[in-house]
Motif scaffolding. Structure first.
Motif, PDB file in Angstrom:
ATOM      1  N   GLU A 260      -2.192   1.988  -0.111  1.00  0.00           N
ATOM      2  CA  GLU A 260      -2.398   2.912   1.057  1.00  0.00           C
ATOM      3  C   GLU A 260      -1.391   4.079   0.913  1.00  0.00           C
ATOM      4  O   GLU A 260      -1.910   5.001   1.141  1.00  0.00           O
ATOM      5  CB  GLU A 260      -2.619   2.211   2.227  1.00  0.00           C
ATOM      6  CG  GLU A 260      -2.829   3.004   3.561  1.00  0.00           C
ATOM      7  CD  GLU A 260      -2.801   2.575   4.837  1.00  0.00           C
ATOM      8  OE1 GLU A 260      -2.416   2.988   5.837  1.00  0.00           O
ATOM      9  OE2 GLU A 260      -3.078   1.387   4.904  1.00  0.00           O
ATOM     10  N   ARG A 261      -0.169   3.684   0.636  1.00  0.00           N
ATOM     11  CA  ARG A 261       0.851   4.702   0.659  1.00  0.00           C
ATOM     12  C   ARG A 261       0.862   5.521  -0.607  1.00  0.00           C
ATOM     13  O   ARG A 261       1.297   6.617  -0.573  1.00  0.00           O
ATOM     14  CB  ARG A 261       2.018   4.007   0.721  1.00  0.00           C
ATOM     15  CG  ARG A 261       2.558   3.380   2.203  1.00  0.00           C
ATOM     16  CD  ARG A 261       3.877   3.039   1.987  1.00  0.00           C
ATOM     17  NE  ARG A 261       4.329   1.712   1.234  1.00  0.00           N
ATOM     18  CZ  ARG A 261       4.564   0.596   1.962  1.00  0.00           C
ATOM     19  NH1 ARG A 261       4.483   0.555   3.012  1.00  0.00           N
ATOM     20  NH2 ARG A 261       4.494  -0.480   1.179  1.00  0.00           N
ATOM     21  N   SER A 262       0.174   5.038  -1.651  1.00  0.00           N
ATOM     22  CA  SER A 262       0.152   5.766  -2.993  1.00  0.00           C
ATOM     23  C   SER A 262      -1.310   6.617  -2.984  1.00  0.00           C
ATOM     24  O   SER A 262      -1.191   7.246  -4.116  1.00  0.00           O
ATOM     25  CB  SER A 262       0.288   4.822  -3.947  1.00  0.00           C
ATOM     26  OG  SER A 262       1.631   4.171  -3.774  1.00  0.00           O
ATOM     27  N   LEU A 263      -2.269   6.492  -2.073  1.00  0.00           N
ATOM     28  CA  LEU A 263      -3.593   7.220  -2.627  1.00  0.00           C
ATOM     29  C   LEU A 263      -3.085   8.496  -2.544  1.00  0.00           C
ATOM     30  O   LEU A 263      -2.504   9.506  -2.036  1.00  0.00           O
ATOM     31  CB  LEU A 263      -4.409   6.945  -1.305  1.00  0.00           C
ATOM     32  CG  LEU A 263      -5.129   5.540  -1.292  1.00  0.00           C
ATOM     33  CD1 LEU A 263      -6.063   5.562  -0.165  1.00  0.00           C
ATOM     34  CD2 LEU A 263      -6.115   5.346  -2.534  1.00  0.00           C
ATOM     35  N   PRO A 264      -3.869   9.224  -3.735  1.00  0.00           N
ATOM     36  CA  PRO A 264      -3.761  10.619  -3.818  1.00  0.00           C
ATOM     37  C   PRO A 264      -4.535  11.387  -2.559  1.00  0.00           C
ATOM     38  O   PRO A 264      -5.329  10.945  -1.718  1.00  0.00           O
ATOM     39  CB  PRO A 264      -4.711  10.789  -4.908  1.00  0.00           C
ATOM     40  CG  PRO A 264      -4.812   9.603  -5.909  1.00  0.00           C
ATOM     41  CD  PRO A 264      -4.730   8.491  -4.738  1.00  0.00           C
ATOM     42  N   ASP A 265      -4.162  12.599  -2.564  1.00  0.00           N
ATOM     43  CA  ASP A 265      -4.547  13.416  -1.278  1.00  0.00           C
ATOM     44  C   ASP A 265      -6.147  13.271  -1.447  1.00  0.00           C
ATOM     45  O   ASP A 265      -6.767  13.722  -2.550  1.00  0.00           O
ATOM     46  CB  ASP A 265      -4.108  14.954  -1.421  1.00  0.00           C
ATOM     47  CG  ASP A 265      -2.528  14.836  -1.111  1.00  0.00           C
ATOM     48  OD1 ASP A 265      -2.143  13.814  -0.385  1.00  0.00           O
ATOM     49  OD2 ASP A 265      -1.932  15.969  -1.765  1.00  0.00           O
TER      50      ASP A 265
ATOM     51  N   THR B  44     -13.433  14.104  -5.352  1.00  0.00           N
ATOM     52  CA  THR B  44     -12.816  13.191  -4.633  1.00  0.00           C
ATOM     53  C   THR B  44     -12.054  11.750  -5.399  1.00  0.00           C
ATOM     54  O   THR B  44     -13.316  11.237  -5.875  1.00  0.00           O
ATOM     55  CB  THR B  44     -13.729  12.571  -3.456  1.00  0.00           C
ATOM     56  OG1 THR B  44     -14.305  13.680  -2.627  1.00  0.00           O
ATOM     57  CG2 THR B  44     -12.969  11.561  -2.517  1.00  0.00           C
ATOM     58  N   PRO B  45     -10.969  11.699  -5.410  1.00  0.00           N
ATOM     59  CA  PRO B  45     -10.604  10.660  -6.094  1.00  0.00           C
ATOM     60  C   PRO B  45     -10.947   9.376  -5.547  1.00  0.00           C
ATOM     61  O   PRO B  45     -10.878   8.975  -4.462  1.00  0.00           O
ATOM     62  CB  PRO B  45      -8.987  10.684  -6.047  1.00  0.00           C
ATOM     63  CG  PRO B  45      -8.764  12.157  -5.663  1.00  0.00           C
ATOM     64  CD  PRO B  45      -9.867  12.434  -4.808  1.00  0.00           C
TER      65      PRO B  45
ATOM     66  N   THR C 218     -10.455   4.676 -10.385  1.00  0.00           N
ATOM     67  CA  THR C 218      -9.149   3.501 -10.348  1.00  0.00           C
ATOM     68  C   THR C 218      -9.659   2.453  -9.709  1.00  0.00           C
ATOM     69  O   THR C 218     -10.254   2.297  -8.703  1.00  0.00           O
ATOM     70  CB  THR C 218      -7.879   3.941  -9.573  1.00  0.00           C
ATOM     71  OG1 THR C 218      -7.444   5.018 -10.284  1.00  0.00           O
ATOM     72  CG2 THR C 218      -6.807   3.195  -9.487  1.00  0.00           C
ATOM     73  N   VAL C 219      -9.721   1.250 -10.438  1.00  0.00           N
ATOM     74  CA  VAL C 219     -10.197  -0.205 -10.003  1.00  0.00           C
ATOM     75  C   VAL C 219      -8.915  -0.860  -9.803  1.00  0.00           C
ATOM     76  O   VAL C 219      -8.195  -1.393 -10.840  1.00  0.00           O
ATOM     77  CB  VAL C 219     -11.042  -0.848 -10.921  1.00  0.00           C
ATOM     78  CG1 VAL C 219     -11.619  -1.945 -10.371  1.00  0.00           C
ATOM     79  CG2 VAL C 219     -12.399   0.277 -11.238  1.00  0.00           C
ATOM     80  N   ALA C 220      -8.745  -1.406  -8.542  1.00  0.00           N
ATOM     81  CA  ALA C 220      -7.419  -2.316  -8.320  1.00  0.00           C
ATOM     82  C   ALA C 220      -8.098  -3.785  -8.258  1.00  0.00           C
ATOM     83  O   ALA C 220      -8.846  -3.880  -7.265  1.00  0.00           O
ATOM     84  CB  ALA C 220      -6.815  -1.686  -6.949  1.00  0.00           C
ATOM     85  N   VAL C 221      -7.925  -4.516  -8.949  1.00  0.00           N
ATOM     86  CA  VAL C 221      -8.223  -6.023  -8.834  1.00  0.00           C
ATOM     87  C   VAL C 221      -7.271  -7.001  -8.263  1.00  0.00           C
ATOM     88  O   VAL C 221      -6.215  -7.018  -8.804  1.00  0.00           O
ATOM     89  CB  VAL C 221      -8.699  -6.475 -10.390  1.00  0.00           C
ATOM     90  CG1 VAL C 221      -9.345  -7.811 -10.328  1.00  0.00           C
ATOM     91  CG2 VAL C 221      -9.594  -5.424 -11.086  1.00  0.00           C
ATOM     92  N   PHE C 222      -7.849  -7.448  -7.063  1.00  0.00           N
ATOM     93  CA  PHE C 222      -6.941  -8.711  -6.663  1.00  0.00           C
ATOM     94  C   PHE C 222      -7.153  -9.689  -7.077  1.00  0.00           C
ATOM     95  O   PHE C 222      -8.320 -10.307  -7.249  1.00  0.00           O
ATOM     96  CB  PHE C 222      -7.056  -8.711  -5.216  1.00  0.00           C
ATOM     97  CG  PHE C 222      -6.182  -7.859  -4.096  1.00  0.00           C
ATOM     98  CD1 PHE C 222      -5.729  -6.819  -4.780  1.00  0.00           C
ATOM     99  CD2 PHE C 222      -5.921  -8.067  -2.828  1.00  0.00           C
ATOM    100  CE1 PHE C 222      -4.815  -6.097  -3.995  1.00  0.00           C
ATOM    101  CE2 PHE C 222      -5.454  -7.291  -2.083  1.00  0.00           C
ATOM    102  CZ  PHE C 222      -4.715  -6.111  -2.596  1.00  0.00           C
TER     103      PHE C 222
ATOM    104  N   LEU D 292      -1.834   5.704  -9.361  1.00  0.00           N
ATOM    105  CA  LEU D 292      -2.985   5.961  -8.528  1.00  0.00           C
ATOM    106  C   LEU D 292      -3.729   7.443  -8.955  1.00  0.00           C
ATOM    107  O   LEU D 292      -4.940   7.539  -8.794  1.00  0.00           O
ATOM    108  CB  LEU D 292      -3.053   5.805  -7.161  1.00  0.00           C
ATOM    109  CG  LEU D 292      -2.986   4.443  -6.643  1.00  0.00           C
ATOM    110  CD1 LEU D 292      -2.978   4.545  -5.134  1.00  0.00           C
ATOM    111  CD2 LEU D 292      -3.691   3.444  -7.452  1.00  0.00           C
ATOM    112  N   GLU D 293      -2.917   8.354  -9.524  1.00  0.00           N
ATOM    113  CA  GLU D 293      -3.534   9.435 -10.117  1.00  0.00           C
ATOM    114  C   GLU D 293      -3.676   9.633 -11.422  1.00  0.00           C
ATOM    115  O   GLU D 293      -4.193  10.612 -12.030  1.00  0.00           O
ATOM    116  CB  GLU D 293      -2.447  10.690  -9.857  1.00  0.00           C
ATOM    117  CG  GLU D 293      -2.273  10.970  -8.401  1.00  0.00           C
ATOM    118  CD  GLU D 293      -0.986  12.165  -7.831  1.00  0.00           C
ATOM    119  OE1 GLU D 293      -0.296  12.022  -8.855  1.00  0.00           O
ATOM    120  OE2 GLU D 293      -1.134  12.629  -6.923  1.00  0.00           O
ATOM    121  N   LEU D 294      -3.380   8.392 -12.110  1.00  0.00           N
ATOM    122  CA  LEU D 294      -3.483   8.479 -13.670  1.00  0.00           C
ATOM    123  C   LEU D 294      -5.004   8.823 -14.104  1.00  0.00           C
ATOM    124  O   LEU D 294      -4.991   9.356 -15.104  1.00  0.00           O
ATOM    125  CB  LEU D 294      -2.986   7.157 -14.181  1.00  0.00           C
ATOM    126  CG  LEU D 294      -2.765   7.157 -15.654  1.00  0.00           C
ATOM    127  CD1 LEU D 294      -2.069   8.115 -16.325  1.00  0.00           C
ATOM    128  CD2 LEU D 294      -2.369   5.633 -15.928  1.00  0.00           C
TER     129      LEU D 294
END
Length: 579
Positions: free
Chosen positions: A394-399, A452-453, A481-485, A539-541
Motif C-alpha cells: 500500500e505504501r509503495s503503490l505507484p501514483d 493505470t498501473p 505487477t503480480v504480488a503472490v502471497f 512496484l514501478e518496475l
C-alpha cells in the motif's frame, strides 16, 4: 499483437460469410480487443478476425481465463467485453467465467461455436445444440440471455441484441451460439432496430424527500453502498449525499474502492471482512439505513446480520427488481430506480434540508483503530506478516495505481487492512468468489487502461490455477505487477476448517518458486522475504520495463486473516464436527 508474417488474402464482398457479419458487429459495438481460445467449429470467426486489423486478438491458455480477462478489459475500458470459445469443452470451460460476469455485473458477449446443424442429433462430437448438451438452455440461468443463431439472416439481429442486453439495466453476459454451417454460409443482411430498455423515473420526489428527511432526523443513520454504486459510476454522488446530510457511510466488500475510506464520515467495509469502525457502529444499531445498489447478500451483511436495530428503517434501492426479497434481514421499503437518475434527485433535496446534528455514535465508533491487530501493519517479524506485506504494498503503490485483490486468504487481508484513499484505488471480485478471478481480471484491466498501473494481489493457490496466463501477459508486453502471497497451501480453507472443526488437512500445494517461474516465461521475478523490502521502485518496475513482474512473497504460513465471517456462518449452519 502477434500475427503471422504471411500476406493476408482479402475476401471479395460477394464471398462474405456470416462470420464476417459477426466480426463487423463486434467492430460496430466499439470493441477493439477479443479474448479467446481457438477451435474448429468457431474457426470462421477467427478467420474473419484475421482481416480486421482494428481488432486485436488475445489468445488465452484456458477458456475460463479468456472470459475473465475480457471482463477485466470491459471494466477498465468501458467497452463490452468479447470472449470466444469453440463448442463442447470450450463452452463448458467458459461457464465459470460467464457466472463471474453475471455475478460481477460485467457487460460481456461470449461467442461459442457448434457443430453443423446437419449433424445435430447424430452423436456428433462436442455438439452443444438442442439434441446434444443443449447449453443454450442449460446456461440460461448463468447469463442474462442465451441465443442460438439458426439462420444466417439472424446473425446481425442476434449480435446487436446481445450487445444491447449486455449493457442495459444491471450489466451482464450474453451467450451467442453459432453453428459452423451458419458461420460459413453466405451472409444474409437484415438490419434490425433494437430500442434499449429504459427505467422510468417512477419514484416520486415525495419518496426521495421522505428518505432524505429520515436520514437527517435519525439518531444513528447510515448510507450503505453496494456494487451497484460502482457499476453505475455514482460514487461521487453518494459521497456528496453523505456530506450534504453529514451521514456516515460504509460499503459492502464488493463496493470497496468506490468511496474513500480516509473520509471523516467513512466507516470502511461493513459485512464480510468488516472494519472495527463498521462493527462498532453496527453494534450500537443504526435506526435508518439507505442501502444503495446491493442485494443484501450474506457477504454484504456479514452473514445476514440485520442492518438496523429492531424497529429501525431499511430502504433498499436497486436498478433491478430481482434484487429484492433475496435476503432474510428486515427491509422496510424497496425502490426500483437507476442510481444515475435517482441520486441527483435525492441529492437536490438533501442540499435543501442541510446537514444534520452531530452524531456521537460515529465518534464513538471511530475512537479506536480501524482494523484488528493494527500492530501487525508494522511487524518486523520473519516469516513476513501478511498484514505487514500488504502495508508495504500500500505504501509503495505507484501514483494512480489500482490494487486488484484475488480470492483467498490474501483477499480477506486486503479487504480488511487496505485503506482506500480515492475512487478506483482498489477492486476485488467478491460475488462469485472464484479463485484466480482477480489475476485474470487484472490482466484484462491492465490491457484495457494502460495508463493505470495495475498491481494484483493473489495467492499461490490461485497461481496454480491460472498463473500461466502470465504467458499471455508476456506475449503482449502487459506491464502488470503480480504480488503472490506464498504460504504453500490453500490457507483460507485450512484456517477455516481449523476454526470450525478444530482440525484440518494441511492442504499443501508444494513450495513453488514463482520468481524462477516468472523468469522462465519471460517475466521479471523477485523473491520477498523481509518486511520493508517492497518499495516504490519494485512496484514501478513493470511500467518501466514494459513486461510483467512477479513478486514471490514468502508470508507466515500460520497467520489467519481477521474478520472472515464465513467461518462463523459455517459453524452456525451446523457443519461442526461431532465428538
Amino acid at each position: 499483437m502477434v500475427r503471422p508474417a504471411a500476406a493476408r488474402v482479402s475476401h471479395s464482398s460477394s464471398l462474405r460469410r456470416t462470420a464476417d457479419v459477426v466480426v463487423e458487429e463486434i467492430v460496430r459495438a466499439g470493441c477493439d480487443r477479443v479474448f479467446g481460445v481457438p477451435g474448429g467449429p468457431i474457426g470462421p470467426v477467427f478467420d474473419a478476425l484475421y482481416d480486421r486489423s482494428e481488432i486485436e486478438l488475445v489468445v488465452s491458455r484456458h477458456e475460463t481465463a479468456a472470459v475473465h480477462t475480457a471482463c477485466g478489459y470491459a471494466l477498465a475500458s468501458g467497452q463490452v467485453g468479447v470472449s470466444i470459445s469453440t463448442c463442447g469443452p470450450g463452452l463448458t470451460n467458459s461457464l465459470t467465467g460467464l457466472v463471474t460476469a453475471r455475478q460481477e455485473s460485467v457487460p460481456l458477449v461470449h461467442l461459442a461455436g457448434d457443430v453443423p446443424r446437419a449433424d445435430h442429433g447424430r452423436a456428433s462430437v462436442q455438439e452443444v445444440g438442442p439434441y446434444g448438451l443443449d447449453l443454450a438452455d442449460g446456461y440460461r440461468h448463468a447469463v442474462k440471455m442465451a441465443i442460438e443463431v439458426t439462420h444466417p439472416s439472424l446473425a446481425r439481429v442476434a449480435l446487436r441484441r446481445a450487445f444491447t442486453v449486455a449493457r442495459e439495466g444491471r450489466p451482464g453476459p450474453v451467450l451467442v451460439i453459432l453453428p459452423l454451417d451458419i458461420l460459413t454460409a453466405s451472409a444474409e443482411i437484415v438490419d434490425p432496430t433494437i430500442a434499449p430498455r429504459t427505467i422510468e423515473a417512477a419514484v416520486p420526489d415525495e419518496e426521495w424527500e421522505r428518505i432524505a428527511r429520515g436520514l437527517a432526523s435519525a439518531e444513528k443513520p447510515l448510507v450503505f453502498a453496494g456494487s451497484g454504486v460502482r457499476i453505475s459510476g455514482t460514487g461521487s454522488q453518494v459521497l456528496e449525499l453523505a456530506e450534504a446530510l453529514q451521514v456516515p457511510f460504509a460499503t459492502t466488500a464488493h463496493a470497496k474502492g468506490t468511496l474513500p475510506e480516509t473520509h471523516p464520515l467513512s466507516l470502511g467495509v461493513m459485512g464480510h471482512a468488516r472494519s472495527r469502525w463498521a462493527a462498532a457502529y453496527a453494534e450500537e444499531g443504526p435506526d435508518y439505513v439507505l442501502a444503495l445498489g446491493t442485494q443484501l447478500s450474506d457477504l454484504a451483511t456479514g452473514g445476514y446480520r440485520p442492518l438496523a436495530r429492531e424497529g429501525g428503517t431499511v430502504v433498499q434501492v436497486d436498478v433491478e427488481s430481482t434484487s429484492f426479497g433475496k435476503t432474510v434481514i428486515p427491509v422496510t421499503a424497496t425502490l426500483q430506480a437507476d442510481l444515475r437518475t435517482a441520486l441527483p434527485r435525492l441529492l437536490r433535496i438533501a442540499k435543501e434540508i442541510g446537514p444534520r446534528r452531530a452524531n456521537p455514535a460515529l465518534e464513538r465508533a471511530k475512537a479506536g483503530p480501524r482494523v484488528e491487530q493494527p500492530e501487525d501493519l508494522e511487524s518486523t517479524a520473519i516469516p513476513l506478516s501478511p498484514a505487514r506485506a500488504l502495508a508495504d504494498i500500500e505504501r509503495s503503490l505507484p501514483d494512480g495505481a489500482t490494487l486488484v485483490a484475488d480470492i483467498g486468504e490474501h483477499g480477506v487481508f486486503a479487504l480488511h487492512y487496505f485503506e482506500v484513499k480515492r475512487p478506483g484505488h482498489f477492486y476485488k471480485p467478491v460475488a462469485s468468489c472464484t479463485m484466480a478471478t482477480g489475476l485474470t481480471l487484472a490482466l484484462g484491466m491492465a490491457m484495457g487502461d494502460p495508463r493505470t498501473p495495475i498491481v494484483c494481489l493473489t495467492g499461490d493457490g490461485c497461481m496454480g490455477m491460472h498463473g500461466l496466463e502470465l504467458i499471455t501477459a508476456v506475449a503482449h508486453r502487459v506491464p502488470i505487477t503480480v504480488a503472490v502471497f506464498n504460504d504453500s497451501s490453500y490457507g483460507m480453507v485450512k484456517f477455516g476448517n481449523q476454526r470450525v472443526f478444530g482440525r484440518s488437512h494441511p492442504f499443501e500445494v508444494g513450495d513453488v518458486d514463482f520468481a524462477r517461474l516468472a523468469e522462465a516465461i519471460g517475466a521479471i521475478g523477485i523473491t520477498v522475504t523481509r518486511p520493508g523490502a517492497i518499495d516504490r521502485g519494485m512496484l514501478e518496475l513493470a511500467q518501466k520495463e514494459g513486461r510483467p513482474v512477479i513478486l514471490d512473497i514468502k508470508i507466515d504460513r500460520e497467520t489467519p486473516s481477521p474478520g472472515n465471517n464465513r467461518y462463523k456462518q459455517m459453524a452456525a449452519a451446523g457443519t461442526h464436527r461431532s465428538i
